[in-house]
Scaffold this active site. Structure first.
Site, PDB file in Angstrom:
ATOM      1  N   CYS A   1      -6.466  -0.607  -4.401  1.00  0.00           N
ATOM      2  CA  CYS A   1      -6.648   0.852  -4.374  1.00  0.00           C
ATOM      3  C   CYS A   1      -7.368   1.375  -5.612  1.00  0.00           C
ATOM      4  CB  CYS A   1      -5.303   1.553  -4.216  1.00  0.00           C
ATOM      5  SG  CYS A   1      -4.477   1.038  -2.708  1.00  0.00           S
TER       6      CYS A   1
ATOM      7  N   HIS B   1      -6.740   8.863  -5.238  1.00  0.00           N
ATOM      8  CA  HIS B   1      -6.627   7.855  -4.182  1.00  0.00           C
ATOM      9  C   HIS B   1      -5.659   8.379  -3.121  1.00  0.00           C
ATOM     10  CE1 HIS B   1      -5.847   4.282  -1.996  1.00  0.00           C
ATOM     11  NE2 HIS B   1      -4.611   4.170  -2.443  1.00  0.00           N
TER      12      HIS B   1
ATOM     13  N   ASN C   1      -4.536   5.379   4.588  1.00  0.00           N
ATOM     14  CA  ASN C   1      -4.954   4.771   3.329  1.00  0.00           C
ATOM     15  C   ASN C   1      -6.053   3.746   3.619  1.00  0.00           C
ATOM     16  OD1 ASN C   1      -5.203   3.371   0.934  1.00  0.00           O
ATOM     17  ND2 ASN C   1      -3.007   3.033   0.641  1.00  0.00           N
TER      18      ASN C   1
HETATM   19  O1  UT7 Z   1      -1.883   2.381  -2.415  1.00  0.00           O
HETATM   20  C1  UT7 Z   1      -0.570   1.936  -2.517  1.00  0.00           C
HETATM   21  C2  UT7 Z   1      -0.054   1.732  -1.119  1.00  0.00           C
HETATM   22  N1  UT7 Z   1       1.293   2.003  -0.878  1.00  0.00           N
HETATM   23  C3  UT7 Z   1       1.963   3.146  -1.154  1.00  0.00           C
HETATM   24  O2  UT7 Z   1       1.496   4.035  -1.810  1.00  0.00           O
HETATM   25  C4  UT7 Z   1       3.336   3.280  -0.594  1.00  0.00           C
HETATM   26  C5  UT7 Z   1       4.296   3.999  -1.476  1.00  0.00           C
HETATM   27  N2  UT7 Z   1       5.541   4.147  -0.781  1.00  0.00           N
HETATM   28  C6  UT7 Z   1       5.721   5.047   0.210  1.00  0.00           C
HETATM   29  O3  UT7 Z   1       4.814   5.795   0.511  1.00  0.00           O
HETATM   30  C7  UT7 Z   1       7.052   5.124   0.882  1.00  0.00           C
HETATM   31  O4  UT7 Z   1       7.961   4.266   0.230  1.00  0.00           O
HETATM   32  C8  UT7 Z   1       6.998   4.783   2.409  1.00  0.00           C
HETATM   33  C9  UT7 Z   1       6.262   5.898   3.144  1.00  0.00           C
HETATM   34  C10 UT7 Z   1       6.287   3.474   2.634  1.00  0.00           C
HETATM   35  C11 UT7 Z   1       8.407   4.689   2.963  1.00  0.00           C
HETATM   36  O5  UT7 Z   1       9.124   5.870   2.714  1.00  0.00           O
HETATM   37  P1  UT7 Z   1      10.617   5.832   2.120  1.00  0.00           P
HETATM   38  O6  UT7 Z   1      11.058   7.207   2.072  1.00  0.00           O
HETATM   39  O7  UT7 Z   1      10.552   5.049   0.844  1.00  0.00           O
HETATM   40  O8  UT7 Z   1      11.389   5.057   3.255  1.00  0.00           O
HETATM   41  P2  UT7 Z   1      12.231   3.711   3.201  1.00  0.00           P
HETATM   42  O9  UT7 Z   1      11.327   2.535   3.055  1.00  0.00           O
HETATM   43  O10 UT7 Z   1      13.324   3.866   2.212  1.00  0.00           O
HETATM   44  O11 UT7 Z   1      12.835   3.683   4.647  1.00  0.00           O
HETATM   45  C12 UT7 Z   1      13.664   4.740   5.133  1.00  0.00           C
HETATM   46  C13 UT7 Z   1      14.025   4.430   6.569  1.00  0.00           C
HETATM   47  C14 UT7 Z   1      14.536   3.016   6.762  1.00  0.00           C
HETATM   48  O12 UT7 Z   1      15.569   3.074   7.730  1.00  0.00           O
HETATM   49  P3  UT7 Z   1      17.126   3.076   7.294  1.00  0.00           P
HETATM   50  O13 UT7 Z   1      17.306   1.784   6.531  1.00  0.00           O
HETATM   51  O14 UT7 Z   1      17.289   4.287   6.430  1.00  0.00           O
HETATM   52  O15 UT7 Z   1      17.833   3.130   8.591  1.00  0.00           O
HETATM   53  C15 UT7 Z   1      13.360   2.283   7.340  1.00  0.00           C
HETATM   54  O16 UT7 Z   1      13.728   1.202   8.158  1.00  0.00           O
HETATM   55  O17 UT7 Z   1      12.856   4.550   7.390  1.00  0.00           O
HETATM   56  C16 UT7 Z   1      12.708   3.350   8.179  1.00  0.00           C
HETATM   57  N3  UT7 Z   1      11.298   3.128   8.418  1.00  0.00           N
HETATM   58  C17 UT7 Z   1      10.644   3.655   9.457  1.00  0.00           C
HETATM   59  N4  UT7 Z   1      11.032   4.437  10.473  1.00  0.00           N
HETATM   60  C18 UT7 Z   1      10.101   4.812  11.362  1.00  0.00           C
HETATM   61  C19 UT7 Z   1      10.426   2.395   7.669  1.00  0.00           C
HETATM   62  N5  UT7 Z   1       9.202   2.459   8.215  1.00  0.00           N
HETATM   63  C20 UT7 Z   1       9.299   3.229   9.332  1.00  0.00           C
HETATM   64  C21 UT7 Z   1       8.379   3.647  10.304  1.00  0.00           C
HETATM   65  N6  UT7 Z   1       8.828   4.439  11.309  1.00  0.00           N
HETATM   66  N7  UT7 Z   1       7.083   3.304  10.268  1.00  0.00           N
END
Ligand code: UT7
Length: 333
Positions: free
Chosen positions: A115, A260, A290
C-alpha cells in the site's frame, strides 16, 4: 541549481466488471451492511477475463498520464511499477508494461511495498530526476487482487476489502517556481510482516507450495485486521505531520489530502487526528475498495479531472500497509 521533480500528468483505469457487496454476499457469508459499516466499501472492480494482468490495467492508465503530461510514449525514459500482484512471479510487471508500450530498452523497476508502493516509487522517481539520471519517469501502481483473494467464509475478512485497478503519473522536471515534489518520507518495520501477508508459495519452503498449504489456504492473504488498523491510525497522522513539518506547512495550508484507501474508518480517524476538514479529503474506496499501490494515483487522476487540483494546489499524501510499510509526501501541483 538542482532541478525539482513534479507530477506532470496522471491517469487511471479500472476493469469494467462491478462487484457489489450483495454480489459477494451471494458467494460467502457477509452482508452489505457489515461491509459498509466497517469499511465504507460499496463496490469494487474485478477483471472478468483470465489473462488480464496488472500490466494490462496499467497500460491505459499510463497512456492517459503521458497524454495529460503533454508527452509522447517515446519521451518516457524510465518506468517504476509498484504492485504486490505482478502479472506473473517473474519477470516484473514493469518489463511487461514497457514492452506493451513499445519502450524497448527503457529501464523498468518493480517496487514491492504494497500500500506504500506508490509513495516509495515517487521518491525514487524524484531522486532520479533531481540527480539528472532520467527526464520523464512513468510511475505506476496497479493491482489484480480478485484472482488472489479467498472468496469464501474463511477469507471473508480480507476478501471484502480488495479490488482491481491501476493509476499512473508522469514525473518530470518542474516547470514553475514552487511546483514539485517537496518531500517524501518512507518507513518500514518488519515486526508486522505476519500481520498482513501471503505466505506461500515461498522460496524458503521445499517444495514452495504443496497440497497441505493449499488446503490450509496459506496461498491467500491473511490479516490481523485490528493490529493493522491500530498501526495505520497511528502511523499515517505521524508521517503526515512529519512531512508537513519538513516543508514548513500547517494542516490549514493543505488544499487536498489524498490518503491511501484501505478503510473509510481509518481515513476518517486519520483526518480527525490531523484536524483536516472532510471537504479536503479524497476518498473513492466506496467505488473501488482497496486497490493497494493503485489507490493514490487513482485518487490523483480522479481529483485532477474533477477540478480539485490546479496549478499551485498543495497536496498531502499518506499511506500504510503490509510490511509494515508507511510513507508520506507533500507535492505542489
Ligand atoms: O492497506 C492495509 C489493508 N488492511 C487494512 O487496512 C485493514 C485494517 N483493518 C480493518 O479495516 C478492520 O479490522 C476490518 C474491516 C478488516 C475488520 O473489522 P473489525 O471491526 O476489526 O472486525 P473483526 O475482525 O474484529 O470481526 C468482527 C466480527 C467477527 O465476528 P465475531 O467473532 O464478532 O462473531 C468476524 O468474524 O465480524 C466478523 N466478520 C465478518 N462478518 C461479515 C469478519 N469479516 C466479515 C465479513 N462479513 N466480511
Amino acid at each position: 541549481m538542482q532541478e525539482r521533480a513534479a507530477i506532470l500528468g496522471s491517469g487511471h483505469y479500472v476493469p469494467p466488471r462491478v462487484v457489489t457487496n450483495d454480489d459477494l454476499a451471494q458467494m460467502f457469508d457477509t452482508s452489505d451492511e457489515w461491509i459498509v459499516q466497517r469499511t465504507g466499501i460499496r463496490e469494487r472492480r474485478f477483471i472478468d477475463e483470465s489473462g488480464t494482468g496488472a500490466s494490462d490495467l496499467a497500460l491505459p492508465a499510463a497512456k492517459m498520464a503521458i497524454e495529460q503530461a503533454g508527452l509522447e510514449v517515446g519521451d518516457i525514459d524510465a518506468i517504476i511499477f509498484a504492485t504486490l500482484s505482478p502479472d506473473i512471479y517473474f519477470p516484473g510487471s514493469g518489463c511487461l508494461l514497457g514492452h506493451k508500450l513499445g519502450l524497448g530498452g527503457v529501464p523498468a523497476l518493480d517496487v514491492r511495498n504494497q500500500c506504500s508502493g506508490f509513495l516509495y516509487s515517487l521518491s525514487v522517481a524524484d531522486a532520479w530526476i533531481r540527480g539528472g539520471m532520467y527526464r520523464n519517469v512513468l510511475v505506476v501502481g496497479a493491482e489484480v487482487h480478485s484472482t488472489g483473494i479467498e472468496l469464501a467464509d474463511r477469507g471473508r475478512d480480507v476478501a471484502v476489502l480488495f479490488g482491481d485497478g491501476a493509476g499512473a503519473v508522469v514525473v518530470g522536471a518542474a516547470k514553475r517556481e514552487g511546483q514539485g515534489i517537496k518531500t517524501v518520507e518512507l518507513h518500514a518495520d518488519g515486526v508486522g510482516a505476519q500481520d498482513l501477508w501471503v505466505e506461500a508459495p515461498a522460496s524458503m519452503f521445499i517444495p514452495r507450495l504443496d497440497e497441505g498449504m493449499l488446503a490450509e489456504g496459506r496461498h491467500y492473504p491473511r490479516m490481523n485486521g485490528r493490529q493493522v488498523f491500530r498501526w495505520a491510525t497511528e502511523k499515517m497522522p505521524e508521517v503526515a505531520h512529519a512531512v508537513l513539518g519538513k516543508c514548513d506547512l500547517k494542516v490549514d495550508d493543505v488544499d487536498l489530502f489524498i490518503p491511501h484507501q484501505a478503510n473509510m474508518r481509518i481515513n476518517q480517524m486519520v483526518a480527525k487526528r490531523l484536524g483536516i476538514t472532510d471537504d479536503r479529503v479524497v476518498h473513492n474506496i466506496e467505488r473501488y475498495g482497496n486497490t493497494t499501490a493503485a489507490t493514490i494515483p487513482i485518487g490523483i487522476s480522479e481529483s485532477w479531472r474533477e477540478g480539485k487540483l490546479e496549478p499551485g494546489s498543495k497536496v498531502l499524501f499518506a499511506a500504510f500497509g503490509a510490511g509494515f510499510t508507511w510513507a508520506g509526501a507533500v507535492v505542489e501541483f
